[in-house]
Enzyme design. Sequence first.
Site, PDB file in Angstrom:
ATOM      1  N   ASP A 204       0.837  -1.197   0.000  1.00 39.92           N
ATOM      2  CA  ASP A 204       0.000   0.000   0.000  1.00 39.92           C
ATOM      3  C   ASP A 204       0.884   1.264   0.000  1.00 39.92           C
ATOM      4  O   ASP A 204       1.899   1.307   0.706  1.00 39.92           O
ATOM      5  CB  ASP A 204      -0.835  -0.043   1.285  1.00 39.92           C
ATOM      6  CG  ASP A 204      -1.926   0.988   1.318  1.00 39.92           C
ATOM      7  OD1 ASP A 204      -2.905   0.812   0.591  1.00 39.92           O
ATOM      8  OD2 ASP A 204      -1.808   1.959   2.086  1.00 39.92           O
ATOM      9  N   GLU A 260      14.840 -14.352   0.352  1.00 36.80           N
ATOM     10  CA  GLU A 260      15.168 -15.420   1.317  1.00 36.80           C
ATOM     11  C   GLU A 260      14.207 -16.608   1.121  1.00 36.80           C
ATOM     12  O   GLU A 260      14.482 -17.702   1.562  1.00 36.80           O
ATOM     13  CB  GLU A 260      14.997 -14.902   2.761  1.00 36.80           C
ATOM     14  CG  GLU A 260      15.998 -13.853   3.164  1.00 36.80           C
ATOM     15  CD  GLU A 260      15.584 -13.156   4.474  1.00 36.80           C
ATOM     16  OE1 GLU A 260      14.686 -13.639   5.190  1.00 36.80           O
ATOM     17  OE2 GLU A 260      16.182 -12.091   4.754  1.00 36.80           O
TER      18      GLU A 260
HETATM   19  C1  NOJ Z   1      -4.297   3.060  -0.694  1.00 37.01           C
HETATM   20  C2  NOJ Z   1      -5.381   2.034  -0.586  1.00 37.01           C
HETATM   21  O1  NOJ Z   1      -5.597   1.457  -1.842  1.00 37.01           O
HETATM   22  C3  NOJ Z   1      -6.594   2.737  -0.034  1.00 37.01           C
HETATM   23  O2  NOJ Z   1      -7.756   1.944  -0.085  1.00 37.01           O
HETATM   24  C4  NOJ Z   1      -6.286   3.161   1.369  1.00 37.01           C
HETATM   25  O3  NOJ Z   1      -7.377   3.894   1.884  1.00 37.01           O
HETATM   26  C5  NOJ Z   1      -5.036   4.051   1.407  1.00 37.01           C
HETATM   27  N1  NOJ Z   1      -3.971   3.526   0.615  1.00 37.01           N
HETATM   28  C6  NOJ Z   1      -4.528   4.223   2.820  1.00 37.01           C
HETATM   29  O4  NOJ Z   1      -3.983   3.022   3.293  1.00 37.01           O
END
Ligand code: NOJ
Length: 558
Positions: A204, A260
């Site tokens: 993310d 790893e």
């Molecule tokens: C990107 C994710 O795809 C989204 O759904 C999320 O709200 C934000 N990052 C924060 O983690």
Amino acid sequence: MPTQPPWWQRTTTYQIYPRSFLDTNGDGIGDLPGVIAKLDYLQALGVETLWLSPFFESPQADFGYDISDHFAIAAEYGSLADVRALIAQAHARGLKIVLDMVLNHTSAQHPWFVASQRGRDDPQRDWYIWRDGRAPDGRAPPNNWRSMLGGSGWHFDPRSGQWYFASFLPFQPDLNYRNPAVKAAMLDVVRHWFREGVDGLRLDIFNAIFKDASFADNPFSWRVMPSEANPHGFFQRHVHTIDHPDTLAFARELRTVVDEFVDPPRFLVGEVFGDAATLKRYCGEAADGLHLVFLFETLRTRLNGPAVRALITGFERAFPPPFSPTWVFGNHDRPRAIHRVHGHPERAKLLAALQLTVRGVPFLYYGEEIGMVNHEMPLHEGLDPVAARFRRMPPPLVGWFRRHGILLNRDECRSPMQWHGGPNAGFTPPTATPWLPLQRGATTTNVAAQERDPDSLLWCYRQLLALRRAEPALQAGALTWLDDLGLPGDVVAFRRTLAGDPRPTADVFLNFGDRDVPLELPEPAGRTLVSTLRPAPLPAPHTYTLRAHEAVVLVAAP
Ligand code: NOJ
């Protein structure tokens, strides 16, 4: 036989938003047993890798993207035993499992942040990014750094009189990766899940991990709105908060951790934004960084022949082997893919054919295979914290953003999966209330109905996915243009070639135009033609009329 590229370059990925997939215990919230119950469906669909949005312990303020314990499973989704059963049962079917890992931030309720917030002297204070405000009284944020949603990324903590930084929402404080203990703790999380047997991680907002140690202001820019191709905006270039050189170095460090685990090899796919050259840097000069990055340019490109050809050309140039492009038309943050083709069923099939025949790793989003639409609703009805943040935005502007690929209420693309035309579309028992409302069209647009209809989008996906699994050239072949056939610009035509394979070529014709196009098919003898507009393949003829919005693929007869 040629050397096979690694499995993760040949695979097809399907994103599951667990909360919306299938509820087995009647609380209105999809769960892990629900995913397990649908493994047969997914196997029959023909996808090979499943990416699940986060199901870890979390206050669910951002529906799991706010993790409060990376090792525990939120009770509403199930238990660790369910995750283990999911991994085992997926693997038994030859399916891979990818988890969604939020490395950049945690929930504000994570015990680390709770400790960190206790005071300036807490041993875990430095696990997050704390600073004094500006002089004279510290009541102004430490610098001008903005969050990805606009507005200052700094939030004042009255108890300690300091500010903490959050790249996304205030309840998602950013971890301080300059503290070696933080980095070690998060690498532990990564290793833990690989040891549990997962095959990959989706990372993310990976582009935000490191912030500049100088805490200097970001420079001014006239740019207002960030986009997939250019994440700068809100009147600044985010040079100190996004794409930091230390983040790129961290991508390589993370790769050594992943390496790893060799049996089987695992992979990382990064959520990053920017032009192809910037994105490529995350993969490392020597292909020693993230294995894949999302190329979100696909979400906004125009879907006509010249634009699609330009897109493929750009990706081919930026991501030649051993790199691999990715192909995404929807996810849990974006408008549903079917709107890109204005709900047109044949053009939806064409889009599927592009995604599943072009060189790269396709990422499908649940419900895309049956053409699920956005569930539009007023902002104030949204449960999404992003909707709450923009609740005062006038509806016409919300619509404008939606049409331009930005959902201010992401509930719209997260409505429950439509399994059949009965009560609650089979997502949750008839007596339960689904956590988000079902789409009105669920009685007609659903899996059961499309399974009965050989002209359906679902059949088309199944046919294309089966074709891709059967044809190594479609999984891993080089892409060259079929330029000498004199085709109009509306038709995107390419050959996929895997030298040395017993089935070395697949020829693909995608008609983005509104007119039928007569085709002289190259080398038809002994080949089979698969069309998005036909439920079954046919022996390839010498000449063929490629209908408006039709895609055909020519492969060696079985
Ligand atoms: C990107 C994710 O795809 C989204 O759904 C999320 O709200 C934000 N990052 C924060 O983690």
